[in-house]
Design a protein around this motif. Structure first.
Motif: not given
Length: 558
Positions: A293-306
């Protein structure tokens, strides 16, 4: 923060992504002068130094996570680091710098951060809405003591001090008042609702629950629609316990909470196994059960509390559409009509491992992966396909759109048909149902059988036969009679089976019972069942409480 994401992805700044709960605890450990934070959180994920060590780019070479072994047990050590500046917020500051948070939705790690930065010799800056004279703030209301504060900035609340990204101010979010809990409108029967409905079947009464952001927010809406919110306690990682967590850009806040605590304390609770079940998003999953849920190619969503939540909750339900598609599905006559092919989300290997399937399987953690067209379960051998939606073709709609072939223990179950119709599912009744075996209890002396029919719906002749069989199983081996106390609170007996039910009751009394007392708070049930029993020459009196029923068990009234 898209601009910061771009700088990190492009390698123009050094950057690491660590679990949110670890960061919360690291602030506290830095404040206490400890060398760092020791935890199992992050093992087997991209944070593990054997994988990526939390690094976002190639120029971030410093080691921020170390693997350690203590008594043959693996841990991750996150070293302390000096902190120079804290930017915090509160509601009111007095002239000594003491800060309260009466209008804030959350308190987060404010005290831990302020202490960590102060003790590191840094600068603590707090933004507030207003000033007060020293000595006028209630001491217990002060969340950041003035001895930790270097600078206070007063700003216009409506312009620069919103409670959330979306809401300027809501007294319900700050716990200043309890607001009417207007039930949200019923969700449209979409992929989102289908997934939320299937996930909601995993709820259990009295469970402590975490709802992640995005797709899992639908579980709260379904729980409200199905009248089961009061049966569980919902929480969110920023520190809210109870009430109804907010979604979207208000995520983290909640209405009508039981408590709002510090975020490090919330993660103490989570990391120690306090969550009975967590519902979390799922962007990618692979054959081993890993989730990204945290990184897809050039997109960085981050892990948060996951990572904290998924690794430490007793049970986990991941939720997401089966493919990434812009087309909407349809439900026709209770069966799915699916859109054209979308981008696969069940892939041979996830781009980044935010959840370790192997670690969870080794721990025996129950894990489900819920989509609109099927459900997977984590096994020691990896992902297994266990349920399929009505109208879905296994080869065309599932296997052909996966990057791997899951295990398929036969036979595949069909997802509950109630999920795919507009009407409410009756989830409350389902959750309150208990197996008959758990409704019968023989006391330690073997003299009194307690039968709990609370919230039981006796609808068919099979239900009647099941009750008779369960009582026989318990009492026949004893070879003697026992007393019995039966709880009929909120029990429903369909008129069509009432005669068969009372005949069964008379037969059990003749064979197994010395005397029976019954009770229910429902006057209607007392009259209905009383008349039916009387017609079968069974003592018809039904008491109003368990205490009355037990008190009269041995006095000849029953």
């Amino acid at each position: 923060m898209p601009a910061l994401q771009r700088l990190a992805i492009e390698g123009r700044i050094q950057a690491w992504n660590l679990p949110q709960g670890v960061i919360s605890h690291l602030f506290r450990d830095i404040a206490a002068g400890k060398p760092g934070t020791l935890t199992r959180v992050g093992l087997g994920t991209f944070v593990d130094p054997r994988l990526e060590g939390g690094r976002i780019n190639a120029i971030s070479t410093e080691e921020r996570v170390r693997l350690m072994t203590i008594d043959d047990q693996e841990y991750l050590f996150y070293p302390a680091l000096p902190l120079q500046v804290a930017l915090l917020r509160g509601t009111t500051a007095d002239s000594l710098g003491n800060v309260t948070m009466e209008r804030e939705a959350l308190v987060l790690e404010a005290l831990a951060i302020a202490t960590a930065v102060h003790n590191s010799g840094g600068l603590v800056i707090v933004q507030v809405e207003r000033l007060a004279e020293s000595g006028t703030l209630p001491p217990k209301a002060v969340r950041i003591p003035g001895v930790l504060v270097d600078c206070v900035v007063v700003c216009d609340a409506l312009e620069h001090h919103w409670q959330t990204f979306q809401t300027p101010y809501h007294p319900g979010y700050s716990g200043e008042l309890r607001t009417p809990m207007a039930a949200p409108g019923a969700m449209a029967l979409s992929a989102r609702k289908i997934i939320a409905r299937r996930a909601a079947f995993e709820l259990t009464p009295n469970a402590v629950v975490n709802l992640g952001i995005g797709m899992p927010e639908g579980v709260g809406a379904v729980a409200s629609e199905e009248r089961v919110l009061e049966l569980v306690t919902l929480t969110a990682e920023p520190g809210v316990i109870g009430g109804l967590p907010a979604g979207g850009l208000d995520f983290g806040a909640a209405l009508n909470t039981q408590a709002i605590i510090d975020q490090p304390a919330q993660f103490d609770f989570y990391d120690g196994g306090g969550l009975d079940i967590a519902f979390l998003g799922m962007a990618q999953a692979d054959a081993a059960g890993n989730v990204n849920v945290s990184r897809f190619g050039s997109r960085l969503a981050g892990a948060g509390g996951f990572i904290n939540i998924s690794q430490n909750a007793r049970r986990v339900v991941f939720m997401g559409t089966f493919t990434a598609s812009r087309e909407a599905l349809e439900v026709v006559d209770g069966a799915l009509r699916l859109p054209g092919d979308g981008q696969p989300k069940f892939v041979a290997e996830v781009e980044q491992r935010t959840f370790s399937g192997a670690l969870a399987a080794a721990d025996g953690k129950p894990v489900l992966y819920v989509t609109e067209r099927c459900v997977f379960e984590l096994t020691p051998e990896g992902l297994a396909l266990t349920e399929i939606a009505p109208g879905v073709d296994l080869e065309r709609d599932i296997l052909a759109q996966m990057g791997f072939t899951p295990r398929m223990p036969a036979p595949l179950r069909e997802m509950d048909p109630r999920i795919f119709i507009e009407a409410p599912m009756g989830l409350r009744e389902t959750l309150l149902e208990r197996p008959l075996a758990r409704r019968l209890h023989l006391d330690a002396a073997g003299e009194v059988l307690f039968i709990d029919f609370e919230n039981l719906h006796i609808a068919t002749r099979d239900d009647v036969d099941d009750i008779e069989r369960e009582v026989e199983t318990r009492l026949a081996p004893l070879g003697r009679r026992v007393y019995a106390v039966v709880n009929y609170d909120h029990c429903r007996i369909n008129d069509a089976v009432l005669e068969a039910y009372t005949a069964m009751v008379r037969g059990l009394e003749e064979r197994f019972y010395t005397r029976v007392t019954r009770y229910t708070t429902s006057g209607f049930m007392r009259r209905k069942l009383g008349h039916a029993l009387e017609a079968r020459a069974v003592a018809p009196h039904i008491y109003q409480s368990a205490a009355e029923a037990e008190a009269h068990l041995h006095d000849g009234e029953g």
